[in-house]
Design a protein around this motif. Structure first.
Motif, mmCIF file in Angstrom:
data_model
loop_
_atom_site.group_PDB
_atom_site.id
_atom_site.type_symbol
_atom_site.label_atom_id
_atom_site.label_comp_id
_atom_site.label_asym_id
_atom_site.label_seq_id
_atom_site.Cartn_x
_atom_site.Cartn_y
_atom_site.Cartn_z
ATOM 1 N N ASN A 249 2.850 -6.358 4.928
ATOM 2 C CA ASN A 249 2.214 -5.623 3.671
ATOM 3 C C ASN A 249 3.357 -5.245 2.434
ATOM 4 O O ASN A 249 2.923 -4.325 1.690
ATOM 5 N N GLN A 252 1.596 -6.564 -0.634
ATOM 6 C CA GLN A 252 0.231 -6.353 -0.700
ATOM 7 C C GLN A 252 -0.156 -4.847 -1.027
ATOM 8 O O GLN A 252 -1.191 -4.217 -1.817
ATOM 9 N N VAL A 255 0.070 -4.276 -4.316
ATOM 10 C CA VAL A 255 -1.198 -4.740 -4.949
ATOM 11 C C VAL A 255 -2.296 -3.898 -5.025
ATOM 12 O O VAL A 255 -2.978 -3.725 -5.864
ATOM 13 N N ASP A 256 -2.527 -3.373 -3.576
ATOM 14 C CA ASP A 256 -3.720 -2.403 -3.273
ATOM 15 C C ASP A 256 -3.585 -1.249 -4.147
ATOM 16 O O ASP A 256 -4.908 -0.821 -4.386
#
Length: 551
Positions: A249, A252, A255-256
């Motif tokens: 992650n 990510q 990004v989240d």
């Protein structure tokens, strides 16, 4: 009378607290084997946690299916010796564990795996902290993960893989406030920087999401790097596994949270994403000092020399370059040694705008009416001294606690090749003692420390006693200290090669005899250090007692 200090200076002091915490003490230097004078891989750690008690945890075998406790409180110097705080979870135990030196942050094991720690800063959204009001689901502190790595790993890559998997599965629990961590991990071949951020209060095991965000980057063999309580990893290229590793992650999560847009046309920069560069001089000053020292031709560095007495007060003209100005690592223009690392660790920014002994409030008239530095001038003014004299605080490299320089050498057996140069208290006043990886036990005085009760049998307390007595007359007292310490420390270095040849000859006949020899050697050296500080204590009180007129 000096000029009024501009308001911008106070703003800079205020900003230095943003995304940081008071007491960030750790400075790590890590060096690849082609950047050192003898081919050692070196890692180092200053300003470690309160529990400086060092002991040897032996190699052990465990029954299949056994469980290993996960502790919270390993950093606490007040818990009984060889207990490690509260058990907050368990993980599967390894059937075979390795011998290692245990302390608040465990630094070296029998296979020359060496790890240094430095607290960092992160975005508030990622923070999680164990408090009386909140018990997070995360259980894996960095110091517990270090201990597991010492018990189970032989190489830096193995340690990164293990620590990363522990953080993913059990969740990273910060123990230095809600702050993330960096590790400088070395073995006789490679040097790596590992950084880990937490994932906030809502994570739970079984959620299918990693319990941490982590990345690791290898330091090139001909480079050196410094971690100054801040992230230094920038762009990550997982297509090059020989140089980078990361959690699934690592991008990510950004990004989240809306911190990175993969369609935005900009590269993903780890440092800027998870540890935005809102910082004061604490990290920048150490980066500047390190890189301008080891690689002065790398680029044009800001001029932070102390040109005249009031330079240090002129906040309007203090260069404050961004963190991104400094590289992840650089090639030293001169090969580095353990002594070079020690010299840097002892730095108090002498001759720079960060030098607290250069504050003009230390000036007093001599017998001829000329202004000279007071005999009390110290690079470590207490908070009350700073308030009284209106001295601006600057972050020295040298700090209290304990710390080390670890050498890992691939041309010697592990028992002899690994050397743990340990100091207690403040490295500026302390003495570095070499402890080889094959040492089987630690001198009792280096295992003894209760911060709430002075003890004559505690090496840490003996050094701390001298540290405090230096305030009687710091400038002259440090001359007395160096007159005894420097020859002793120089002897440790000058005799090291010959003693290691003796140990190697013994090792070829009997590894056990070599380990016994190395253990006795370390014990004798530690006893000499303790006796030296007892002697110093007598010298300082005799020469600088307040019954003498010395001002």
């Amino acid at each position: 009378m000096r000029p009024a200090r501009p308001a911008l200076l106070f703003l800079a002091v205020l900003l230095s607290g943003v995304l940081t915490a008071d007491g960030f003490s750790c400075t790590n230097i890590i060096i690849g084997r082609e950047a050192t004078v003898d081919g050692s891989v070196i890692t180092s750690h200053t300003g470690c946690a309160p529990d400086c008690r060092v002991h040897v945890v032996p190699a052990m075998t465990h029954p299949k299916g056994a469980m290993a406790p996960v502790f919270f409180g390993i950093l606490d110097a007040t818990v009984p010796f060889k207990t490690y705080g509260e058990v907050i979870g368990k993980i599967p135990q390894a059937e075979q564990t390795y011998r290692y030196f245990h302390s608040a942050y465990s630094h070296m094991n029998e296979h020359q795996l060496a790890i240094a720690e430095s607290t960092m800063s992160q975005r508030p959204e990622l923070e999680v902290e164990r408090t009386d009001e909140f018990t997070p689901k995360q259980i894996m502190t960095i110091e517990q993960a270090q201990a597991f790595a010492m018990q189970r790993c032989k190489t830096a890559r193995e340690a990164i893989t293990l620590i990363g998997s522990l953080m993913d599965q059990y969740g990273f629990l910060p123990s230095a406030g809600p702050n993330p961590e960096a590790l400088c991990i070395a073995d006789p071949q490679e040097a790596w920087v590992f950084e880990v951020f937490s994932v906030g209060r809502k994570w739970a095991p079984g959620s299918g999401k990693p319990g941490a965000i982590w990345a690791a980057q290898r330091v090139p063999d001909n480079h050196a790097a410094l971690v100054p309580n801040w992230s230094i990893i920038k762009e990550i290229d997982l297509s090059r596994p020989e140089w980078f590793m990361a959690s699934g992650n690592y991008m990510q999560a950004a990004v989240d949270h809306g911190w990175y847009d993969p369609e935005g046309g900009k590269p993903f920069v780890w440092q800027e994403t998870y540890a935005p560069a809102v910082t004061g001089e604490s990290a920048i000053g150490r980066l500047w000092l390190f890189y301008s020292t080891i690689a002065p031709s790398l680029r044009k560095y800001p001029d932070k020399s102390l040109a005249q007495p009031f330079t240090g007060y002129d906040a309007y003209h203090h260069p404050q370059e961004p963190l991104s100005f400094y590289p992840f690592s650089a090639q030293p223009e001169v090969l580095l040694s353990v002594q070079d690392v020690i010299t840097f660790q002892r730095s108090t920014f002498e001759g720079t705008i960060y030098d607290m002994t250069a504050d003009t409030d230390w000036l007093v008239p001599d017998k001829d009416g000329n202004l000279v530095k007071s005999p009390l001038t110290t690079p470590f003014p207490t908070s009350h001294m700073r308030q009284l004299l209106d001295i601006t605080w600057h972050r020295n490299v040298s700090k209290g606690g304990y710390g080390m320089v670890a050498q890992c050498r691939n041309w010697l057996p592990d028992d002899i090749g690994g050397v743990y140069w340990l100091y207690l208290d403040n490295q500026y006043m302390s003495t570095y003692v070499p402890i080889h990886a094959g040492v089987q036990s630690i001198h009792h005085g280096f295992q003894t420390y209760d911060p709430e009760q002075y003890s004559e049998g505690s090496a840490r307390w003996l050094i701390d006693f001298v540290d405090n007595m230096l305030y009687l007359r710091f400038q002259k007292g440090m001359e007395d200290l160096r007159a005894l310490r420097d020859p002793l420390e120089a002897e440790f270095f000058s005799t090291q090669a010959g003693l290691e040849q003796k140990a190697l000859a013994l090792y070829r006949k009997s590894p056990e005899e070599a380990r016994k020899f190395l253990t006795e050697l370390a014990t004798e050296r530690m006893e000499r250090v303790m006796e030296m500080y007892r002697t110093l204590r007598g010298i300082l009180i005799t020469k600088y007692t307040n019954n003498h007129e010395w001002l």
